[in-house]
Design a protein around this motif. Structure first.
Motif: not given
Ligand SMILES: Nc1ncnc2c1ncn2[C@@H]1O[C@H](COP(=O)(O)OP(=O)(O)O)[C@@H](O)[C@H]1O
Ligand SMILES: [Mg+2]
Lengths: 122, 138
Positions: B110, B114, B122, B132
């Motif tokens: 994750l 990003r 999210i 997402i």
């Protein structure tokens, strides 16, 4: 460094992708953790790994790495090799363990991503 | 341009996980997008695809290519994430040993998604699912 030199230095066997042997790599990444490869490796490097599964190929492919060395004689399945062939990847296998394989390439001038450098220039 | 595509990702299917990301990468190459941007999309999409296969009950990846921006949406139908802030923390993972043996489960997915995206949102509800949305400026 040319892949032919990587092969010679590691006394490696080409499993598929012989046609790419004259291409060059900019760096090397020795890693069994695919998320680390995706985070830190730069494109056009060679991936050295002791992990053998289809996700190793996917990882290298997504990171624009076009060559893989399986260390310590890890043997990919024919399914993995067929997929590597499809993607257009050179896959080789060396009997050397990870530490020695990386050490030899480093000693001969190949480098890795710098710890704090962001591969994507973000 | 103006192009969209949907891919199903099955839960627990490690042998086929990654195929959607490969197709997305090929499609973006066909659309003539620069390889630096494709690499970021491919990496973020693939980490997302692995999360769908590893952590979700199954879901979809939606690719939307428009002039100036590529959007990737990852949507699943559960189990959702209890604490999203914690899930976004580098190193935090609930992955099993078998997932770790495959080279994933380091809790880096994750945060790396990003990092690679220009826009990242999210939302998750336990028992409902996780969504997402990632955007990549061209
Ligand atoms: N789609 C999802 N559904 C449910 N939980 C998820 C999902 N994606 C991520 N998670 C949770 O967030 C954690 C962190 O995800 P990530 O950063 O990708 O690391 P990893 O996948 O290595 O565990 C996971 O361990 C999991 O608990
Ligand atoms: Mg993950």
């Amino acid at each position: 460094m040319k892949l032919s030199q990587v092969q010679q230095l590691l006394d490696a066997k080409i499993l598929t992708g012989q046609e790419y042997i004259d291409e060059s790599v900019d760096e090397a990444c020795g890693c069994d953790l695919m998320s680390d490869v995706l985070r830190y490796a730069k494109e056009n490097g060679v991936l050295l790994t002791g992990l053998v599964n289809i996700q190793v190929l996917n990882t290298a492919d997504m990171a624009n790495m076009h060559s893989i060395v399986f260390v310590r004689n890890k043997q990919p399945t024919s399914q993995i090799l067929d997929m590597a062939d499809d993607i257009g990847m050179l896959v080789m296998q060396t009997s050397l363990p990870m530490f020695q394989a990386c050490g030899i390439l480093y000693q001969n001038g190949l480098r890795g991503a710098k710890p704090k450098e962001d591969p994507n220039g973000l | 341009m103006g192009y969209n595509m949907t891919f199903d990702v099955e839960s627990g299917d490690f042998a086929t996980a990654g195929q959607a990301s490969r197709k997305i990468k090929k499609k973006l190459q066909d659309l003539g997008i620069s390889s630096k941007i494709i690499r970021r999309i491919a990496i973020a999409g693939y980490e997302g695809e692995m999360n769908l296969a590893i952590h979700s009950d199954g879901g979809q990846i939606l690719l939307d290519a428009e002039p100036g921006v590529i959007t990737l949406r990852l949507e699943d139908t559960g189990p959702g994430i209890g604490n999203v802030d914690l899930a976004m923390t580098e190193g935090w993972s609930t992955a099993s040993d078998s997932v770790r043996e495959m080279g994933f489960g380091a809790g880096m997915g994750l945060p790396n998604m990003r990092n690679n995206a220009d826009g990242f949102e999210i939302t998750s509800r336990p028992g409902v699912g996780t969504k997402i949305k990632m955007t990549f400026d061209l």
